[in-house]
Design an enzyme around this catalytic site. Structure first.
Site, PDB file in Angstrom:
ATOM      1  N   ASP A   1       0.832  -1.208   0.000  1.00  0.00           N
ATOM      2  CA  ASP A   1       0.000   0.000   0.000  1.00  0.00           C
ATOM      3  C   ASP A   1       0.869   1.261   0.000  1.00  0.00           C
ATOM      4  O   ASP A   1       1.987   1.251   0.524  1.00  0.00           O
ATOM      5  CB  ASP A   1      -0.918  -0.031   1.235  1.00  0.00           C
ATOM      6  CG  ASP A   1      -2.119   0.891   1.082  1.00  0.00           C
ATOM      7  OD1 ASP A   1      -2.337   1.426  -0.025  1.00  0.00           O
ATOM      8  OD2 ASP A   1      -2.849   1.069   2.080  1.00  0.00           O
TER       9      ASP A   1
ATOM     10  N   SER B   1      -7.559  -5.432  -5.258  1.00  0.00           N
ATOM     11  CA  SER B   1      -8.687  -5.972  -4.491  1.00  0.00           C
ATOM     12  C   SER B   1      -9.979  -5.855  -5.293  1.00  0.00           C
ATOM     13  O   SER B   1     -10.063  -5.071  -6.245  1.00  0.00           O
ATOM     14  CB  SER B   1      -8.828  -5.210  -3.174  1.00  0.00           C
ATOM     15  OG  SER B   1      -9.352  -3.919  -3.411  1.00  0.00           O
TER      16      SER B   1
ATOM     17  N   GLU C   1     -12.484  -4.378  -4.295  1.00  0.00           N
ATOM     18  CA  GLU C   1     -12.921  -2.983  -4.109  1.00  0.00           C
ATOM     19  C   GLU C   1     -12.158  -2.014  -5.021  1.00  0.00           C
ATOM     20  O   GLU C   1     -12.669  -0.940  -5.352  1.00  0.00           O
ATOM     21  CB  GLU C   1     -12.718  -2.571  -2.639  1.00  0.00           C
ATOM     22  CG  GLU C   1     -13.672  -3.230  -1.653  1.00  0.00           C
ATOM     23  CD  GLU C   1     -13.316  -4.680  -1.308  1.00  0.00           C
ATOM     24  OE1 GLU C   1     -12.166  -5.115  -1.558  1.00  0.00           O
ATOM     25  OE2 GLU C   1     -14.201  -5.389  -0.791  1.00  0.00           O
ATOM     26  N   ASN C   2     -10.956  -2.400  -5.440  1.00  0.00           N
ATOM     27  CA  ASN C   2     -10.169  -1.500  -6.310  1.00  0.00           C
ATOM     28  C   ASN C   2     -10.819  -1.274  -7.677  1.00  0.00           C
ATOM     29  O   ASN C   2     -10.492  -0.312  -8.372  1.00  0.00           O
ATOM     30  CB  ASN C   2      -8.740  -2.018  -6.494  1.00  0.00           C
ATOM     31  CG  ASN C   2      -7.868  -1.903  -5.263  1.00  0.00           C
ATOM     32  OD1 ASN C   2      -6.977  -2.717  -5.031  1.00  0.00           O
ATOM     33  ND2 ASN C   2      -8.101  -0.873  -4.443  1.00  0.00           N
TER      34      ASN C   2
ATOM     35  N   ARG D   1     -12.130   2.246  -8.362  1.00  0.00           N
ATOM     36  CA  ARG D   1     -11.260   3.420  -8.555  1.00  0.00           C
ATOM     37  C   ARG D   1     -11.556   4.048  -9.919  1.00  0.00           C
ATOM     38  O   ARG D   1     -12.195   3.422 -10.767  1.00  0.00           O
ATOM     39  CB  ARG D   1      -9.784   2.993  -8.475  1.00  0.00           C
ATOM     40  CG  ARG D   1      -9.406   2.589  -7.068  1.00  0.00           C
ATOM     41  CD  ARG D   1      -7.916   2.497  -6.913  1.00  0.00           C
ATOM     42  NE  ARG D   1      -7.594   2.163  -5.526  1.00  0.00           N
ATOM     43  CZ  ARG D   1      -6.385   2.193  -5.023  1.00  0.00           C
ATOM     44  NH1 ARG D   1      -5.361   2.546  -5.785  1.00  0.00           N
ATOM     45  NH2 ARG D   1      -6.172   1.887  -3.761  1.00  0.00           N
TER      46      ARG D   1
ATOM     47  N   ARG E   1       1.933  -4.880   6.204  1.00  0.00           N
ATOM     48  CA  ARG E   1       1.228  -3.826   5.460  1.00  0.00           C
ATOM     49  C   ARG E   1       2.052  -2.561   5.507  1.00  0.00           C
ATOM     50  O   ARG E   1       2.460  -2.105   6.588  1.00  0.00           O
ATOM     51  CB  ARG E   1      -0.171  -3.546   6.009  1.00  0.00           C
ATOM     52  CG  ARG E   1      -0.894  -2.507   5.129  1.00  0.00           C
ATOM     53  CD  ARG E   1      -2.355  -2.336   5.442  1.00  0.00           C
ATOM     54  NE  ARG E   1      -2.976  -1.498   4.402  1.00  0.00           N
ATOM     55  CZ  ARG E   1      -4.231  -1.550   4.032  1.00  0.00           C
ATOM     56  NH1 ARG E   1      -5.053  -2.393   4.613  1.00  0.00           N
ATOM     57  NH2 ARG E   1      -4.698  -0.753   3.089  1.00  0.00           N
TER      58      ARG E   1
HETATM   59  C1  IPE Z   1      -5.505  -2.702  -0.318  1.00  0.00           C
HETATM   60  O1  IPE Z   1      -5.097  -1.399  -0.532  1.00  0.00           O
HETATM   61  C2  IPE Z   1      -5.503  -3.437  -1.614  1.00  0.00           C
HETATM   62  C3  IPE Z   1      -4.195  -3.621  -2.241  1.00  0.00           C
HETATM   63  C4  IPE Z   1      -3.042  -3.310  -1.740  1.00  0.00           C
HETATM   64  C5  IPE Z   1      -4.237  -4.224  -3.540  1.00  0.00           C
HETATM   65  P1  IPE Z   1      -6.161  -0.215  -0.625  1.00  0.00           P
HETATM   66  O2  IPE Z   1      -5.399   1.033  -0.701  1.00  0.00           O
HETATM   67  O3  IPE Z   1      -7.116  -0.489  -1.714  1.00  0.00           O
HETATM   68  O4  IPE Z   1      -6.916  -0.372   0.767  1.00  0.00           O
HETATM   69  P2  IPE Z   1      -7.896   0.611   1.557  1.00  0.00           P
HETATM   70  O5  IPE Z   1      -9.102   0.771   0.717  1.00  0.00           O
HETATM   71  O6  IPE Z   1      -7.193   1.893   1.767  1.00  0.00           O
HETATM   72  O7  IPE Z   1      -8.185  -0.092   2.824  1.00  0.00           O
HETATM   73  C1  IPE Z   2      -1.487   0.248  -3.384  1.00  0.00           C
HETATM   74  O1  IPE Z   2      -1.267   1.611  -3.410  1.00  0.00           O
HETATM   75  C2  IPE Z   2      -1.707  -0.344  -4.748  1.00  0.00           C
HETATM   76  C3  IPE Z   2      -3.083  -0.745  -5.044  1.00  0.00           C
HETATM   77  C4  IPE Z   2      -4.081  -0.727  -4.199  1.00  0.00           C
HETATM   78  C5  IPE Z   2      -3.345  -1.225  -6.383  1.00  0.00           C
HETATM   79  P1  IPE Z   2      -2.465   2.647  -3.434  1.00  0.00           P
HETATM   80  O2  IPE Z   2      -2.828   2.891  -4.852  1.00  0.00           O
HETATM   81  O3  IPE Z   2      -3.572   2.177  -2.573  1.00  0.00           O
HETATM   82  O4  IPE Z   2      -1.781   3.921  -2.808  1.00  0.00           O
HETATM   83  P2  IPE Z   2      -2.393   4.934  -1.741  1.00  0.00           P
HETATM   84  O5  IPE Z   2      -2.891   4.110  -0.604  1.00  0.00           O
HETATM   85  O6  IPE Z   2      -3.509   5.660  -2.423  1.00  0.00           O
HETATM   86  O7  IPE Z   2      -1.276   5.814  -1.368  1.00  0.00           O
HETATM   87 MG    MG Z   3      -4.036   2.428  -0.615  1.00  0.00          MG
END
Ligand code: IPE
Ligand code: IPE
Ligand code: MG
Length: 248
Positions: free
Chosen positions: A21, A66, A68-69, A72, A189
């Site tokens: 993350d 994820s 949930e991603n 985005r 994490r």
């Molecule tokens: C969790 O990270 C998913 C991955 C690292 C792929 P997110 O950045 O999506 O998690 P939340 O939503 O902040 O908890």
């Molecule tokens: C983790 O980094 C990668 C994925 C979830 C794909 P983020 O994209 O969540 O980065 P932050 O949390 O917004 O900084």
């Molecule tokens: Mg993140």
């Protein structure tokens, strides 16, 4: 003293799971867009996979995308999918050379076809490797996985093959996508978030958790060694008392 030399080679976790993350925040700090951070994150992946091979971690699960991603912005999702295809294609020879076997868990069928194809190719090409198993969690969520397991077991009950009294935790495990892997002993994490975000809820039941403020693109070998050392300083009691552990 150098961190690597402090690591006890007889107490290496077999399986490490990582929520990678902080790519977006890392990019923002550089005045770049979020996708730039995802690109840089690939370099961390390469280093951590290599470190696993060097210290003897046999399984590495990386939370890459994820369920949930998917919510985005479309540009970011598209860029992540493209990056996935490009990275897998480019890195496969390197994985092979390092003895890494690629695997994937998650709702793989929801990925673009180009991703599925590249992924399957790399899984096939690396299938005979045995030094490290790299498991990418893609379009993964633990609730999705557990729900699927429940459905499969319910089908067996419905068809009369299974008595509800015979449902065991082993049976549930056998219906998870991680059936072929041991549970992670250590979950890392990055980026200072202290949550599990729908990752391996069942499998992490007794894992040690390690949280660091370091953003994923900055999480390299030295940071990984720190996590391993922290793990080695924990006492894993599994419900017993400390005294029981020392007398047994
Ligand atoms: C969790 O990270 C998913 C991955 C690292 C792929 P997110 O950045 O999506 O998690 P939340 O939503 O902040 O908890
Ligand atoms: C983790 O980094 C990668 C994925 C979830 C794909 P983020 O994209 O969540 O980065 P932050 O949390 O917004 O900084
Ligand atoms: Mg993140």
């Amino acid at each position: 003293m150098e961190l690597l030399s402090q690591i006890d080679k007889n107490n290496i976790p077999k399986h490490v799971a990582i929520i990678m993350d902080g790519n977006g925040r890392w990019a923002k700090q550089q005045g770049e867009n979020r996708v730039f951070g995802h690109h840089e994150g690939v370099n961390s992946v390469r280093e951590i996979v290599e470190a696993c091979g060097e210290i003897g971690v046999k399984y590495l699960t990386l939370y890459a995308f994820s369920t949930e991603n998917w919510n985005r912005p479309k540009e970011e999702v598209d860029a992540l999918m493209e990056l996935l295809v490009a990275t897998i294609s480019m890195e496969t020879p390197n994985l092979n050379q390092k003895g890494v076997r690629l695997q994937a868990i998650g709702d793989i069928k929801s990925l673009p076809l180009s991703c599925q194809k590249e992924l399957q190719e790399s899984i096939d090409i690396t299938s005979a490797n045995s030094r490290v198993t790299l498991i990418l969690a893609l379009s993964y969520s633990s609730k999705w996985e557990i729900t699927n397991a429940v459905k499969k077991i319910a089908e067996e009950v419905k068809s009369g093959k299974l008595n509800p009294d015979d449902i065991s935790s082993k049976m549930i495990e056998n219906n998870l996508s991680t059936i072929n892997y041991p549970d992670p002993e250590l979950m890392i994490r990055t980026s200072g978030e202290h949550r599990i975000s729908n990752f391996l809820l069942w499998q992490l039941a007794y894992a040690e958790f390690y949280f660091t403020e370091v953003l994923w693109p900055d999480f390299r070998k030295q940071e990984f060694y720190k996590a391993i050392l922290a793990y080695q300083n924990r006492e894993r009691r599994f419900g017993l008392t400390s005294e029981q552990l020392t007398t047994n």
